[in-house]
Scaffold this active site. Structure first.
Site, short mmCIF file in Angstrom:
data_model
loop_
_atom_site.label_atom_id
_atom_site.label_comp_id
_atom_site.label_asym_id
_atom_site.label_seq_id
_atom_site.Cartn_x
_atom_site.Cartn_y
_atom_site.Cartn_z
N ASP A 89 45.27 50.15 43.64
CA ASP A 89 46.85 50.00 43.35
C ASP A 89 47.53 50.75 44.54
OD1 ASP A 89 48.39 50.45 40.28
OD2 ASP A 89 49.31 51.23 42.42
N HIS A 140 47.08 43.24 33.70
CA HIS A 140 46.08 43.87 34.36
C HIS A 140 45.73 45.11 33.56
CE1 HIS A 140 50.28 45.06 35.28
NE2 HIS A 140 49.97 46.28 35.36
N HIS A 181 44.40 48.98 34.37
CA HIS A 181 44.14 50.09 35.43
C HIS A 181 42.96 50.95 35.05
CE1 HIS A 181 48.82 50.39 36.37
NE2 HIS A 181 48.70 49.65 35.30
N CYS A 202 49.51 37.08 41.03
CA CYS A 202 48.93 35.62 41.52
C CYS A 202 48.53 35.44 42.86
CB CYS A 202 49.82 34.35 40.85
SG CYS A 202 49.64 34.16 39.15
N HIS A 249 51.99 40.15 35.27
CA HIS A 249 50.78 39.43 35.24
C HIS A 249 49.71 40.43 34.45
CE1 HIS A 249 47.84 36.75 37.51
NE2 HIS A 249 47.08 37.64 36.89
N CYS A 305 54.84 35.33 41.39
CA CYS A 305 53.95 36.31 40.61
C CYS A 305 53.19 37.17 41.74
CB CYS A 305 53.38 35.85 39.59
SG CYS A 305 52.11 36.90 38.95
P1 5GP Z 1 52.22 48.31 35.53
O1 5GP Z 1 53.35 49.09 35.62
O2 5GP Z 1 52.71 47.04 35.55
O3 5GP Z 1 51.30 48.58 34.23
O4 5GP Z 1 51.46 48.45 36.71
C1 5GP Z 1 51.75 47.73 37.87
C2 5GP Z 1 50.80 48.23 39.01
O5 5GP Z 1 50.91 47.58 40.23
C3 5GP Z 1 51.54 49.70 39.51
O6 5GP Z 1 50.77 50.55 39.41
C4 5GP Z 1 52.00 49.35 40.99
O7 5GP Z 1 51.70 50.48 41.92
C5 5GP Z 1 50.87 48.15 41.33
N1 5GP Z 1 51.47 47.30 42.35
C6 5GP Z 1 52.52 46.78 42.30
N2 5GP Z 1 52.87 45.93 43.44
C7 5GP Z 1 51.76 45.82 43.95
C8 5GP Z 1 50.93 45.30 45.25
O8 5GP Z 1 51.65 44.51 45.76
N3 5GP Z 1 49.81 45.78 45.66
C9 5GP Z 1 49.22 46.47 44.80
N4 5GP Z 1 47.78 46.64 45.36
N5 5GP Z 1 49.59 47.11 43.83
C10 5GP Z 1 50.52 46.80 43.22
ZN ZN Z 2 50.51 35.93 37.91
#
Ligand code: 5GP
Ligand code: ZN
Length: 109
Positions: A30, A96, A98, A7, A94, A4
């Site tokens: 992000d 989160h 924003h 994680c 996982h 993950c």
């Molecule tokens: P979701 O689409 O799941 O709501 O948001 C996931 C967010 O995690 C995305 O905005 C993506 O740009 C960000 N993200 C994905 N992988 C990484 C990473 O390795 N590092 C950082 N800082 N952000 C990440």
């Molecule tokens: Zn996780």
């Protein structure tokens, strides 16, 4: 949880710069920001999504962290988003939150 990405980030495996950290949560930028401020609030404990059975205290902690970090950064206008499930835009499983902030943000709907 193995494999993950959040994680691993929360454990410090990638030396990610944390905007905020305590025993339960980390906050970092992000990697693909959609606005001048785009932060992610991530619990250190793994939960796949908001649909998991998450302790109410942790849910509360996540929102309190949004308040704490935005206050520390002097941001008082921002959007807080939780994507739950693939069709709703969740790409990292996982949980989160924003934090997105820009003078140009319009209403969400
Ligand atoms: P979701 O689409 O799941 O709501 O948001 C996931 C967010 O995690 C995305 O905005 C993506 O740009 C960000 N993200 C994905 N992988 C990484 C990473 O390795 N590092 C950082 N800082 N952000 C990440
Ligand atoms: Zn996780």
């Amino acid at each position: 949880m193995e494999d993950c990405i959040f994680c691993k980030i929360a454990k410090g495996e990638f030396n990610t710069e944390f905007i905020y950290e305590d025993s339960e949560v980390v906050v970092f930028k992000d990697i693909n920001p959609i606005a001048p401020v785009h932060l992610l609030v991530v619990p250190k404990k793994h939960y796949s999504s908001l649909n998991d059975d998450i302790e109410p205290m942790l849910l509360s902690k996540l929102l309190l962290t949004v308040k704490k970090v935005t206050k520390q950064l002097g941001i008082d206008e921002y959007r807080t988003v939780i994507n739950t499930g693939e069709t709703a835009g969740q790409s990292v499983f996982h949980i989160h939150l924003h934090i997105v902030s820009s003078e140009k943000l319009g209403p969400i709907c």
